[in-house]
Design a protein around this motif. Sequence first.
Motif, PDB file in Angstrom:
ATOM      1  N   GLN A 101       0.846  -1.191   0.000  1.00 21.24           N
ATOM      2  CA  GLN A 101       0.000   0.000   0.000  1.00 21.24           C
ATOM      3  C   GLN A 101       0.878   1.236   0.000  1.00 21.24           C
ATOM      4  O   GLN A 101       1.810   1.345   0.808  1.00 21.24           O
ATOM      5  N   ASN A 103       0.655   5.341   0.261  1.00 20.85           N
ATOM      6  CA  ASN A 103      -0.162   6.518   0.564  1.00 20.85           C
ATOM      7  C   ASN A 103       0.636   7.778   0.237  1.00 20.85           C
ATOM      8  O   ASN A 103       0.659   8.727   1.014  1.00 20.85           O
ATOM      9  N   HIS A 105       1.483  10.899  -2.426  1.00 19.20           N
ATOM     10  CA  HIS A 105       0.703  11.643  -3.401  1.00 19.20           C
ATOM     11  C   HIS A 105       1.556  12.399  -4.407  1.00 19.20           C
ATOM     12  O   HIS A 105       1.048  12.837  -5.427  1.00 19.20           O
ATOM     13  N   THR A 120      -2.160  -1.157  -3.619  1.00 22.40           N
ATOM     14  CA  THR A 120      -3.148  -0.120  -3.361  1.00 22.40           C
ATOM     15  C   THR A 120      -2.444   1.228  -3.342  1.00 22.40           C
ATOM     16  O   THR A 120      -1.514   1.441  -2.556  1.00 22.40           O
ATOM     17  N   VAL A 122      -3.155   4.994  -2.683  1.00 24.31           N
ATOM     18  CA  VAL A 122      -4.087   5.989  -2.161  1.00 24.31           C
ATOM     19  C   VAL A 122      -3.679   7.361  -2.688  1.00 24.31           C
ATOM     20  O   VAL A 122      -2.547   7.805  -2.495  1.00 24.31           O
TER      21      VAL A 122
END
Length: 251
Positions: A101, A103, A105, A120, A122
Amino acid sequence: IQDSIVFQNYRQGLQGYGTGSNVFSQMHLAGNIFFNNGIGRDGLHRNLMFGNESGDHIGNVFWENFTYFPHAATSSGNLFGGDGGCRDLRLVGNIFASASQLNCHAGIEAAANTFYGKVTWVGGTEPFAAAFPDNVFPQQPSGVEVRIRRNRYEPQLLHAVVYNWDRLDTVRLDLSRFGVPAGALISVRSAQDPFGQPLRLTYSGGALALPMTGWHAALPIGWAEGKSLPPTFPEFGAFILNWDRPNLASY
């Protein structure tokens, strides 16, 4: 943090975390092996966890690291950036053999990595595989992948990680670029039993035939009586090879 082998911890393998005011930036990880972390507490948890509520984690680099959970594991084995996210994350040449995962940006660099399991992302506006095509995203694990590195701290010590997805009894390690002389007696230890009796093989040049069965996993001190560790062989192994000082105790 370089050339470490971290496995079967009671929670995370390696964690960069803290309260929301703590920031983990400019962390560089290279050549490390992380596998089956979390089993001591409540099952597989995470091999890598970097991030918390802060969004100021900047410039963390993961270069040629190797992680493993069994292919059937449902845990997210690697987390980059917590609730606050991260920036300028660099992932190059890693093998992440479990779900991951991210996260993060802004400013992600991801190239020459192999991602097994779900990724994943995000904050991404498109699938991670589409945004970063210079990586490999196998649908099912197959074949044999071997990575060998010279230990930075002990020049005649090699770390080898083997992903034996075909579950072969024997795999081959190409040692030709590491200066091992023909006729050398090589001592091979599984990282899961570093002080046990090593396997000794005579090197004849080129590739070394390494068995992936018959290895023992030493139980951690304090491990519950009668409780066994989940096997990684023959699917996965982390090994320590030495041809100069075969007695590890002499270190």
